[in-house]
Design a protein around this motif. Structure first.
Motif, PDB file in Angstrom:
ATOM      1  N   PHE A   1      68.283  51.740   9.903  1.00  0.00           N
ATOM      2  CA  PHE A   1      67.236  52.703   9.595  1.00  0.00           C
ATOM      3  C   PHE A   1      67.768  53.835   8.717  1.00  0.00           C
ATOM      4  O   PHE A   1      68.916  54.272   8.846  1.00  0.00           O
ATOM      5  N   SER A   2      66.877  54.322   7.837  1.00  0.00           N
ATOM      6  CA  SER A   2      67.180  55.435   6.933  1.00  0.00           C
ATOM      7  C   SER A   2      66.252  56.598   7.253  1.00  0.00           C
ATOM      8  O   SER A   2      65.030  56.436   7.260  1.00  0.00           O
ATOM      9  N   LEU A   3      66.830  57.757   7.528  1.00  0.00           N
ATOM     10  CA  LEU A   3      66.045  58.929   7.946  1.00  0.00           C
ATOM     11  C   LEU A   3      65.937  59.942   6.813  1.00  0.00           C
ATOM     12  O   LEU A   3      66.926  60.263   6.146  1.00  0.00           O
ATOM     13  N   LYS A   4      64.697  60.434   6.638  1.00  0.00           N
ATOM     14  CA  LYS A   4      64.479  61.589   5.769  1.00  0.00           C
ATOM     15  C   LYS A   4      63.761  62.635   6.593  1.00  0.00           C
ATOM     16  O   LYS A   4      62.620  62.437   7.024  1.00  0.00           O
ATOM     17  N   ALA A   5      64.439  63.741   6.859  1.00  0.00           N
ATOM     18  CA  ALA A   5      63.892  64.817   7.687  1.00  0.00           C
ATOM     19  C   ALA A   5      63.481  65.972   6.780  1.00  0.00           C
ATOM     20  O   ALA A   5      64.230  66.378   5.882  1.00  0.00           O
ATOM     21  N   THR A   6      62.289  66.508   7.004  1.00  0.00           N
ATOM     22  CA  THR A   6      61.741  67.544   6.132  1.00  0.00           C
ATOM     23  C   THR A   6      61.256  68.715   6.968  1.00  0.00           C
ATOM     24  O   THR A   6      60.485  68.536   7.916  1.00  0.00           O
ATOM     25  N   LEU A   7      61.733  69.906   6.590  1.00  0.00           N
ATOM     26  CA  LEU A   7      61.209  71.150   7.155  1.00  0.00           C
ATOM     27  C   LEU A   7      60.410  71.831   6.051  1.00  0.00           C
ATOM     28  O   LEU A   7      60.973  72.239   5.027  1.00  0.00           O
ATOM     29  N   PRO A   8      59.077  71.948   6.180  1.00  0.00           N
ATOM     30  CA  PRO A   8      58.262  72.504   5.090  1.00  0.00           C
ATOM     31  C   PRO A   8      58.713  73.911   4.709  1.00  0.00           C
ATOM     32  O   PRO A   8      59.110  74.714   5.562  1.00  0.00           O
ATOM     33  N   GLU A   9      58.654  74.158   3.390  1.00  0.00           N
ATOM     34  CA  GLU A   9      58.992  75.492   2.902  1.00  0.00           C
ATOM     35  C   GLU A   9      57.813  76.430   3.084  1.00  0.00           C
ATOM     36  O   GLU A   9      56.652  76.005   3.138  1.00  0.00           O
ATOM     37  N   LYS A  10      58.124  77.699   3.179  1.00  0.00           N
ATOM     38  CA  LYS A  10      57.071  78.695   3.270  1.00  0.00           C
ATOM     39  C   LYS A  10      56.230  78.656   2.006  1.00  0.00           C
ATOM     40  O   LYS A  10      56.758  78.537   0.899  1.00  0.00           O
ATOM     41  N   PRO A  11      54.908  78.712   2.127  1.00  0.00           N
ATOM     42  CA  PRO A  11      54.053  78.621   0.933  1.00  0.00           C
ATOM     43  C   PRO A  11      54.278  79.791  -0.009  1.00  0.00           C
ATOM     44  O   PRO A  11      54.461  80.939   0.417  1.00  0.00           O
ATOM     45  N   GLN A  12      54.306  79.457  -1.294  1.00  0.00           N
ATOM     46  CA  GLN A  12      54.430  80.486  -2.326  1.00  0.00           C
ATOM     47  C   GLN A  12      53.069  81.096  -2.624  1.00  0.00           C
ATOM     48  O   GLN A  12      52.026  80.581  -2.229  1.00  0.00           O
ATOM     49  N   THR A  13      53.098  82.205  -3.346  1.00  0.00           N
ATOM     50  CA  THR A  13      51.856  82.859  -3.729  1.00  0.00           C
ATOM     51  C   THR A  13      51.039  81.910  -4.597  1.00  0.00           C
ATOM     52  O   THR A  13      51.557  81.298  -5.528  1.00  0.00           O
ATOM     53  N   SER A  14      49.780  81.752  -4.280  1.00  0.00           N
ATOM     54  CA  SER A  14      48.932  80.808  -4.997  1.00  0.00           C
ATOM     55  C   SER A  14      48.747  81.223  -6.433  1.00  0.00           C
ATOM     56  O   SER A  14      48.758  82.414  -6.775  1.00  0.00           O
ATOM     57  N   ALA A  15      48.542  80.239  -7.262  1.00  0.00           N
ATOM     58  CA  ALA A  15      48.235  80.497  -8.663  1.00  0.00           C
ATOM     59  C   ALA A  15      46.884  81.198  -8.764  1.00  0.00           C
ATOM     60  O   ALA A  15      46.065  81.120  -7.846  1.00  0.00           O
ATOM     61  N   PRO A  16      46.629  81.859  -9.879  1.00  0.00           N
ATOM     62  CA  PRO A  16      45.354  82.595 -10.025  1.00  0.00           C
ATOM     63  C   PRO A  16      44.131  81.716  -9.825  1.00  0.00           C
ATOM     64  O   PRO A  16      43.110  82.182  -9.319  1.00  0.00           O
ATOM     65  N   ASP A  17      44.203  80.459 -10.237  1.00  0.00           N
ATOM     66  CA  ASP A  17      43.025  79.597 -10.112  1.00  0.00           C
ATOM     67  C   ASP A  17      43.057  78.765  -8.833  1.00  0.00           C
ATOM     68  O   ASP A  17      42.323  77.800  -8.695  1.00  0.00           O
ATOM     69  N   GLY A  18      43.898  79.113  -7.871  1.00  0.00           N
ATOM     70  CA  GLY A  18      43.908  78.436  -6.582  1.00  0.00           C
ATOM     71  C   GLY A  18      44.874  77.276  -6.550  1.00  0.00           C
ATOM     72  O   GLY A  18      45.391  76.843  -7.581  1.00  0.00           O
ATOM     73  N   PRO A  19      45.151  76.766  -5.380  1.00  0.00           N
ATOM     74  CA  PRO A  19      46.096  75.662  -5.235  1.00  0.00           C
ATOM     75  C   PRO A  19      45.540  74.375  -5.830  1.00  0.00           C
ATOM     76  O   PRO A  19      44.331  74.158  -5.885  1.00  0.00           O
ATOM     77  N   ALA A  20      46.467  73.514  -6.285  1.00  0.00           N
ATOM     78  CA  ALA A  20      46.067  72.220  -6.840  1.00  0.00           C
ATOM     79  C   ALA A  20      45.468  71.358  -5.730  1.00  0.00           C
ATOM     80  O   ALA A  20      46.008  71.270  -4.627  1.00  0.00           O
ATOM     81  N   GLU A  21      44.337  70.694  -6.075  1.00  0.00           N
ATOM     82  CA  GLU A  21      43.650  69.908  -5.049  1.00  0.00           C
ATOM     83  C   GLU A  21      42.799  68.840  -5.723  1.00  0.00           C
ATOM     84  O   GLU A  21      42.208  69.058  -6.779  1.00  0.00           O
ATOM     85  N   PHE A  22      42.732  67.658  -5.079  1.00  0.00           N
ATOM     86  CA  PHE A  22      41.813  66.602  -5.485  1.00  0.00           C
ATOM     87  C   PHE A  22      41.074  66.158  -4.228  1.00  0.00           C
ATOM     88  O   PHE A  22      41.675  65.956  -3.166  1.00  0.00           O
ATOM     89  N   MET A  23      39.743  65.976  -4.358  1.00  0.00           N
ATOM     90  CA  MET A  23      38.935  65.629  -3.192  1.00  0.00           C
ATOM     91  C   MET A  23      38.004  64.476  -3.553  1.00  0.00           C
ATOM     92  O   MET A  23      37.337  64.496  -4.594  1.00  0.00           O
ATOM     93  N   ALA A  24      37.958  63.474  -2.681  1.00  0.00           N
ATOM     94  CA  ALA A  24      37.029  62.348  -2.817  1.00  0.00           C
ATOM     95  C   ALA A  24      36.198  62.279  -1.546  1.00  0.00           C
ATOM     96  O   ALA A  24      36.749  62.221  -0.444  1.00  0.00           O
ATOM     97  N   THR A  25      34.855  62.278  -1.699  1.00  0.00           N
ATOM     98  CA  THR A  25      33.948  62.288  -0.550  1.00  0.00           C
ATOM     99  C   THR A  25      33.067  61.050  -0.589  1.00  0.00           C
ATOM    100  O   THR A  25      32.440  60.750  -1.606  1.00  0.00           O
ATOM    101  N   LEU A  26      33.020  60.330   0.528  1.00  0.00           N
ATOM    102  CA  LEU A  26      32.188  59.135   0.675  1.00  0.00           C
ATOM    103  C   LEU A  26      31.068  59.447   1.654  1.00  0.00           C
ATOM    104  O   LEU A  26      31.315  59.793   2.810  1.00  0.00           O
ATOM    105  N   SER A  27      29.809  59.347   1.197  1.00  0.00           N
ATOM    106  CA  SER A  27      28.663  59.630   2.057  1.00  0.00           C
ATOM    107  C   SER A  27      28.233  58.374   2.804  1.00  0.00           C
ATOM    108  O   SER A  27      28.672  57.263   2.506  1.00  0.00           O
TER     109      SER A  27
END
Length: 680
Positions: A344-370
């Motif tokens: 087995f190969s382990l990759k352990a991640t501790l999330p970094e503290k969020p940086q100040t958001s860009a002026p136009d907001g964080p990058a995001e993509f959203m797909a919605t299925l009704s």
């Protein structure tokens, strides 16, 4: 002194000596005879009593009276009484024996326990067990053959002359229903209880069979059903365990054995899991030490207090939370890496503290299925190439007319953004309704699904698509009401619905032909609509006529009309691969052919399940036939029945017209028709 002479008794006179001697001899003879008789009685009684004791008949009391030997006592059985008499006769003459013995009254004999085991596999069906004589073992074998479309039956049943216990017929009927549904099964039938053990081809088939058996179960009958499906091949072999403010749970769980699954679930419970856990046993495990690796990884998440661990084959991703202390994370990640097996190969991640958001907001993509299938795509994509790829992928998955796209381009998006977007869309296709949100640090999937295993499938898709060490969340709820398998009607419900349509309005044919008249268009449309609601099951379309006309022409016309109905359904885009058209002519009437109303009833199209038609024919008494024409051979066998045709084969032309399935003006009778009435 005078002395007197001695006095001697007088001797008997000579004439009395002989009678006295005779009397004395007689007395002695009587005494000797009495003594001899007593000796014989005593000896005989002793010998007989000794013989009884040696033979284990100590309950026999032996007495003698002269030459008579009297036997008394209570024999446990009639056979034992006769044995005592026969043994005594071996020592004394039978005429000297006097039987004074009693016999213990026989208790009521309990009826045996009736049970049948039906064993079915590819080689045929075996019947083993004891059935009531009234059930008629050969008839049960015939019912089994009829219910399984003529499968070979090995009849090893034994009959007992006792009445059938209460509930026996109901249990046998359900057992036959289960046998017809399950080609690989063992069905054990007792009065009041049926146990079913079977193998299905897939999990979906397993759920369908369980649903159909549950619907077919009669009230008051205890039924135990155990259907297993073959182990699926899991690619990749996936496990995801997470713990957050909602508690500990699995998004996906895989194991290679029952023991491995138990070890994994025990480790999860120790880490905080509550309630039931679904862990699939499948093929494709990367190493036999899978359970060991899963245990130590789940324990690590429990020590973190919050976070997740994801296995994708031998790749392991441990993800902590923003609140996890650095020191605790380093210690737990180090201990996990040391405890994991070498493969087995382990990759352990501790999330970094969020940086100040860009002026136009964080990058995001959203797909919605009704719920109606419409998909809206919004957010950011890297470039036009990705936009075209997303549009094509969504159109292929959801339909080009159901996709609305409102995205903008941003070349500064994080690395791996296209892969994350496409993986999210693929996960969305597993849902009936939901949403996928792609961000720089995670992919979130939420919604409702009609597939019981969709949560694990989505986890598997994201773990492969996003790669090792990437964060994602899956909040998917299974709704049984949306499950197409759970909502499907049973085969019997389908047949009942189809025949109900035909009862409301028969299919009209042109007189003397197999051409469906235009008046039957609505009936055919209704049949097609109902067929689309049914699963793809084997059904028979049977054509039936009345007794007017010749046997051969009736048989041919009924076959042609059944095939015409099959072709009519095929033309309405109904799947007909599992349908069979069979003509029965006049051989299976439902009413008396002597009256117009009876003949009208007998002229019909009828849907049945395989084996049902044969069972129905066996239950219907032989129809009354019209008199045979002069010169005809009354003993001649009926015309042979043509082989069933399926899959939409063209109907053969009828050699002679017989009756239609609806009343209309009769044709002008031919000379032959005047001998035996010829219908339309």
């Amino acid at each position: 002194m005078n002395r007197q002479a001695p006095h001697f008794p007088m001797t008997l006179p000579p004439r009395l000596i002989a009678p006295a001697a005779f009397a004395a001899a007689a007395v002695l003879a009587v005494l000797a005879a009495a003594w001899a008789a007593l000796a014989i009685e005593s000896r005989t009684r002793a010998e007989v009593q000794s013989l009884m004791t040696r033979e284990g008949l100590s309950w026999v009391a032996v007495t003698t009276d002269g030459l008579q030997v009297r036997l008394a006592g209570t024999a446990p059985t009639e056979a034992q009484r006769f044995r005592a008499v026969n043994l005594t006769a071996s020592l004394v003459e039978a005429g000297r024996i006097r039987d004074r013995m009693d016999v213990t009254p026989a208790q009521a004999i309990q009826a045996p326990r009736f049970s049948v085991e039906l064993l079915r596999n590819n080689n045929g069906i075996s019947l083993i067990g004891l059935v009531p004589a009234a059930a008629d073992a050969p008839a049960l074998a015939e019912e089994v053959a009829a219910a399984t479309d003529g499968a070979e039956v090995a009849d090893m049943l034994t009959r007992a002359d006792y009445p059938a216990p209460e509930g026996w017929d109901r249990a046998v009927s359900f057992g036959l229903t289960a046998l017809a549904l399950l080609p690989q099964s063992k069905i054990s039938i007792d009065a009041g209880r049926v146990s079913v053990t079977a193998i299905s081809g897939s999990d979906a088939e397993k759920r369908r069979l369980e649903t159909e058996l549950d619907r077919a179960k009669p009230d008051g009958l205890a039924v135990s059903v155990s259907i297993s499906a073959p182990r699926p091949v899991l690619t990749p072999f996936t496990l995801r365990f997470l713990k957050d403010d909602r508690g500990a749970r699995f998004d996906a769980c895989s194991a290679d054995t029952e023991a491995a699954r138990n070890r994994i679930i025990i480790a999860a419970v120790a880490a905080g899991l509550t309630g039931e856990a679904d862990c699939t046993i499948g093929l494709g495990v990367p190493t036999p030490r899978w359970a060991e690796a899963a245990e130590v990884a789940i324990r690590a998440v429990g020590e973190l207090g919050a976070g997740s661990v994801t296995f994708s084959d031998a790749d392991v991703s441990l993800l902590a939370t923003l609140e996890t202390p650095q020191a605790a994370f380093d210690r737990i990640a180090g201990e996990l890496e040391a405890a994991l097996p070498d493969v087995f190969s382990l990759k352990a991640t501790l999330p970094e503290k969020p940086q100040t958001s860009a002026p136009d907001g964080p990058a995001e993509f959203m797909a919605t299925l009704s719920a109606d299938g419409a998909v809206q795509l919004r957010g950011r994509l890297t470039d036009g190439t990705l936009r075209d790829a997303v549009s094509s992928f969504a159109a292929a998955r959801f339909g080009a007319g159901d996709v609305y796209m409102a995205t903008r381009l941003d070349p500064d998006l994080p690395e791996g953004w296209p892969v994350r977007v496409l993986a999210g869309l693929q996960a969305l296709s597993e849902l009936n309704e939901g949403r996928v949100t792609v961000r720089a640090d995670t992919v979130e999937v939420t919604g409702v699904t009609a597939l019981a295993g969709a949560r694990a499938a989505i986890t598997r898709t994201l773990s492969v698509g996003l790669g090792q060490g990437q964060a994602f969340t899956v909040e998917v709820r299974y709704d049984e009401a949306l499950d197409p398998q759970a909502a499907l009607p049973t085969p019997q419900e389908c047949v009942t619905a189809l025949n109900g349509i035909l009862q409301k309005q028969k299919i009209a044919f042109a007189p003397g032909s197999a051409e469906i008249e235009s008046a039957a268009r609505d009936t055919m449309d209704a049949l097609a609509d109902q067929m689309r609601k049914c699963p793809d099951i084997a059904m028979e379309i049977g054509g039936h006529t009345d007794s007017q006309g010749r046997d051969s022409s009736n048989l041919a016309l009924s076959q042609a009309r059944a095939e015409a109905v099959l072709l009519g359904l095929q033309g309405r885009r109904v799947l007909v691969g599992s349908l069979t058209a069979v003509g029965y002519g006049e051989t299976r009437p439902l009413a008396d052919n002597e009256s117009p109303s009876g003949r009208e009833t007998n002229r019909r199209i009828e849907f049945t399940l395989p084996g049902q038609a044969a069972a129905t024919a066996a239950a219907v008494s032989s129809p009354a036939r019209a008199p045979v024409s002069p010169g005809a051979d009354a003993s001649a066998p009926p015309a042979p029945q043509p082989a069933p045709r399926s899959g939409g084969a063209p109907a053969a032309a009828a050699p002679e017209p017989a009756e239609p399935f609806v009343s209309s003006a009769p044709d002008e009778p031919t000379p032959r028709a005047r001998q035996r009435p010829q219908a339309e």
